[in-house]
Design a protein around this motif. Sequence first.
Motif, PDB file in Angstrom:
ATOM      1  N   ARG A  95      18.923 -17.974 -16.336  1.00 48.47           N
ATOM      2  CA  ARG A  95      18.904 -18.684 -15.049  1.00 48.47           C
ATOM      3  C   ARG A  95      19.081 -17.718 -13.879  1.00 48.47           C
ATOM      4  O   ARG A  95      18.368 -17.800 -12.878  1.00 48.47           O
ATOM      5  CB  ARG A  95      19.994 -19.748 -15.025  1.00 48.47           C
ATOM      6  CG  ARG A  95      20.540 -20.057 -13.632  1.00 48.47           C
ATOM      7  CD  ARG A  95      19.523 -20.762 -12.719  1.00 48.47           C
ATOM      8  NE  ARG A  95      19.637 -22.173 -12.937  1.00 48.47           N
ATOM      9  CZ  ARG A  95      20.659 -22.901 -12.454  1.00 48.47           C
ATOM     10  NH1 ARG A  95      21.624 -22.348 -11.749  1.00 48.47           N
ATOM     11  NH2 ARG A  95      20.697 -24.185 -12.710  1.00 48.47           N
ATOM     12  N   HIS A  96      20.048 -16.786 -14.007  1.00 46.41           N
ATOM     13  CA  HIS A  96      20.297 -15.871 -12.894  1.00 46.41           C
ATOM     14  C   HIS A  96      19.085 -14.981 -12.642  1.00 46.41           C
ATOM     15  O   HIS A  96      18.761 -14.650 -11.489  1.00 46.41           O
ATOM     16  CB  HIS A  96      21.547 -15.027 -13.164  1.00 46.41           C
ATOM     17  CG  HIS A  96      22.009 -14.252 -11.981  1.00 46.41           C
ATOM     18  ND1 HIS A  96      22.061 -12.878 -11.960  1.00 46.41           N
ATOM     19  CD2 HIS A  96      22.425 -14.665 -10.743  1.00 46.41           C
ATOM     20  CE1 HIS A  96      22.492 -12.474 -10.783  1.00 46.41           C
ATOM     21  NE2 HIS A  96      22.719 -13.530 -10.025  1.00 46.41           N
ATOM     22  N   ARG A  97      18.380 -14.611 -13.693  1.00 51.42           N
ATOM     23  CA  ARG A  97      17.157 -13.832 -13.520  1.00 51.42           C
ATOM     24  C   ARG A  97      16.099 -14.659 -12.776  1.00 51.42           C
ATOM     25  O   ARG A  97      15.374 -14.131 -11.921  1.00 51.42           O
ATOM     26  CB  ARG A  97      16.625 -13.361 -14.869  1.00 51.42           C
ATOM     27  CG  ARG A  97      17.404 -12.187 -15.446  1.00 51.42           C
ATOM     28  CD  ARG A  97      16.926 -11.787 -16.823  1.00 51.42           C
ATOM     29  NE  ARG A  97      17.479 -10.501 -17.200  1.00 51.42           N
ATOM     30  CZ  ARG A  97      16.937  -9.329 -16.908  1.00 51.42           C
ATOM     31  NH1 ARG A  97      15.798  -9.283 -16.239  1.00 51.42           N
ATOM     32  NH2 ARG A  97      17.506  -8.205 -17.291  1.00 51.42           N
ATOM     33  N   HIS A  98      16.002 -15.934 -13.099  1.00 53.11           N
ATOM     34  CA  HIS A  98      15.073 -16.789 -12.357  1.00 53.11           C
ATOM     35  C   HIS A  98      15.461 -16.850 -10.886  1.00 53.11           C
ATOM     36  O   HIS A  98      14.590 -16.845  -9.998  1.00 53.11           O
ATOM     37  CB  HIS A  98      15.078 -18.209 -12.939  1.00 53.11           C
ATOM     38  CG  HIS A  98      14.441 -18.308 -14.280  1.00 53.11           C
ATOM     39  ND1 HIS A  98      14.646 -19.382 -15.129  1.00 53.11           N
ATOM     40  CD2 HIS A  98      13.600 -17.475 -14.946  1.00 53.11           C
ATOM     41  CE1 HIS A  98      13.952 -19.215 -16.223  1.00 53.11           C
ATOM     42  NE2 HIS A  98      13.315 -18.063 -16.146  1.00 53.11           N
ATOM     43  N   MET A  99      16.754 -16.922 -10.596  1.00 57.95           N
ATOM     44  CA  MET A  99      17.222 -16.952  -9.215  1.00 57.95           C
ATOM     45  C   MET A  99      16.862 -15.662  -8.487  1.00 57.95           C
ATOM     46  O   MET A  99      16.435 -15.684  -7.327  1.00 57.95           O
ATOM     47  CB  MET A  99      18.740 -17.177  -9.186  1.00 57.95           C
ATOM     48  CG  MET A  99      19.153 -18.567  -9.641  1.00 57.95           C
ATOM     49  SD  MET A  99      20.918 -18.714 -10.081  1.00 57.95           S
ATOM     50  CE  MET A  99      21.723 -18.321  -8.547  1.00 57.95           C
ATOM     51  N   ARG A 100      17.033 -14.533  -9.169  1.00 56.86           N
ATOM     52  CA  ARG A 100      16.693 -13.238  -8.561  1.00 56.86           C
ATOM     53  C   ARG A 100      15.197 -13.140  -8.287  1.00 56.86           C
ATOM     54  O   ARG A 100      14.777 -12.724  -7.190  1.00 56.86           O
ATOM     55  CB  ARG A 100      17.123 -12.107  -9.495  1.00 56.86           C
ATOM     56  CG  ARG A 100      18.641 -11.961  -9.637  1.00 56.86           C
ATOM     57  CD  ARG A 100      19.009 -11.075 -10.809  1.00 56.86           C
ATOM     58  NE  ARG A 100      18.508  -9.718 -10.654  1.00 56.86           N
ATOM     59  CZ  ARG A 100      18.400  -8.838 -11.656  1.00 56.86           C
ATOM     60  NH1 ARG A 100      18.739  -9.203 -12.894  1.00 56.86           N
ATOM     61  NH2 ARG A 100      17.942  -7.628 -11.433  1.00 56.86           N
ATOM     62  N   VAL A 101      14.382 -13.524  -9.279  1.00 62.71           N
ATOM     63  CA  VAL A 101      12.929 -13.445  -9.101  1.00 62.71           C
ATOM     64  C   VAL A 101      12.466 -14.406  -8.012  1.00 62.71           C
ATOM     65  O   VAL A 101      11.633 -14.044  -7.162  1.00 62.71           O
ATOM     66  CB  VAL A 101      12.206 -13.732 -10.434  1.00 62.71           C
ATOM     67  CG1 VAL A 101      10.699 -13.867 -10.210  1.00 62.71           C
ATOM     68  CG2 VAL A 101      12.485 -12.631 -11.448  1.00 62.71           C
ATOM     69  N   HIS A 102      12.999 -15.641  -8.016  1.00 60.41           N
ATOM     70  CA  HIS A 102      12.561 -16.623  -7.026  1.00 60.41           C
ATOM     71  C   HIS A 102      12.854 -16.127  -5.618  1.00 60.41           C
ATOM     72  O   HIS A 102      11.999 -16.225  -4.720  1.00 60.41           O
ATOM     73  CB  HIS A 102      13.256 -17.962  -7.279  1.00 60.41           C
ATOM     74  CG  HIS A 102      12.569 -19.112  -6.627  1.00 60.41           C
ATOM     75  ND1 HIS A 102      12.605 -20.391  -7.135  1.00 60.41           N
ATOM     76  CD2 HIS A 102      11.811 -19.196  -5.503  1.00 60.41           C
ATOM     77  CE1 HIS A 102      11.906 -21.199  -6.349  1.00 60.41           C
ATOM     78  NE2 HIS A 102      11.430 -20.488  -5.343  1.00 60.41           N
ATOM     79  N   THR A 103      14.043 -15.577  -5.421  1.00 62.24           N
ATOM     80  CA  THR A 103      14.383 -15.065  -4.092  1.00 62.24           C
ATOM     81  C   THR A 103      13.497 -13.871  -3.727  1.00 62.24           C
ATOM     82  O   THR A 103      13.087 -13.721  -2.570  1.00 62.24           O
ATOM     83  CB  THR A 103      15.864 -14.681  -4.038  1.00 62.24           C
ATOM     84  OG1 THR A 103      16.664 -15.742  -4.578  1.00 62.24           O
ATOM     85  CG2 THR A 103      16.305 -14.433  -2.603  1.00 62.24           C
TER      86      THR A 103
END
Length: 239
Positions: A95-103
């Motif tokens: 999830r945190h990787r998705h947050m980093r990529v999305h931002t």
Amino acid sequence: MTIELFREDAYLRDAPAMVHSITQEGGIVLDRSVFYPTGGGQPGDSGRLSWPGGAIGIATAVRTHDGAIALVPSEPGGIPEPGTQVEQALDWDRRHRHMRVHTALHLLSVVLPFGVTGGSIAATHGRLDFDMADAPQDKAEIEARLNDLVAQDLRVAEQWITEDELDANPGLVKTMAVMPPRGTGRIRLVRIGAENDPVDLQPCGGTHVARLGEIGLLRLGKIEKKGRMNRRVYVHLDS
């Protein structure tokens, strides 16, 4: 409707809940969810549910036809009955990787200020499709600008406007193919930087990091031609 705990706190990794219902396909609908459902190019969260006497892996989360969130089991087996009290836990690293990529993709849309025709997010990289006739020539400069923004460690926050306010400011919408969901009277905006002078401000329903420094070093990937007026640009997490 499922209470969307990830809206209140994108860093919430686990929480108690009650099983509300089971869909015809075997999806588990909770009364409250830390799991983000597939949407806006961002994959649904994975993780685990546990309850007295049982546990099951969750492969992803999806929206139901009536707007609730259904958790999709990752393996066959017993699932909790409606009314069961459960503990839900995310695969937090994913999830945190998705947050980093999305931002990071928000930053890409700043560095390349063209209309966005599509996009997708994975745990290691993401891409945006731009309404752009010619591919940018200096990839090194784009990568440097992205990492300069990350290094500023600006705050990422949300704010809300009315649908009428969005209509009065159509330039806020960068996506050309998908418009922000309507019907509640309010539109969620994600803001990068100061409220009075943001680096980026646009409608978005996904999850994001709280500060740009969490993204880490970025690497610009392939730039592909996907039509006469369409260029696909990839950006990768360094680690």
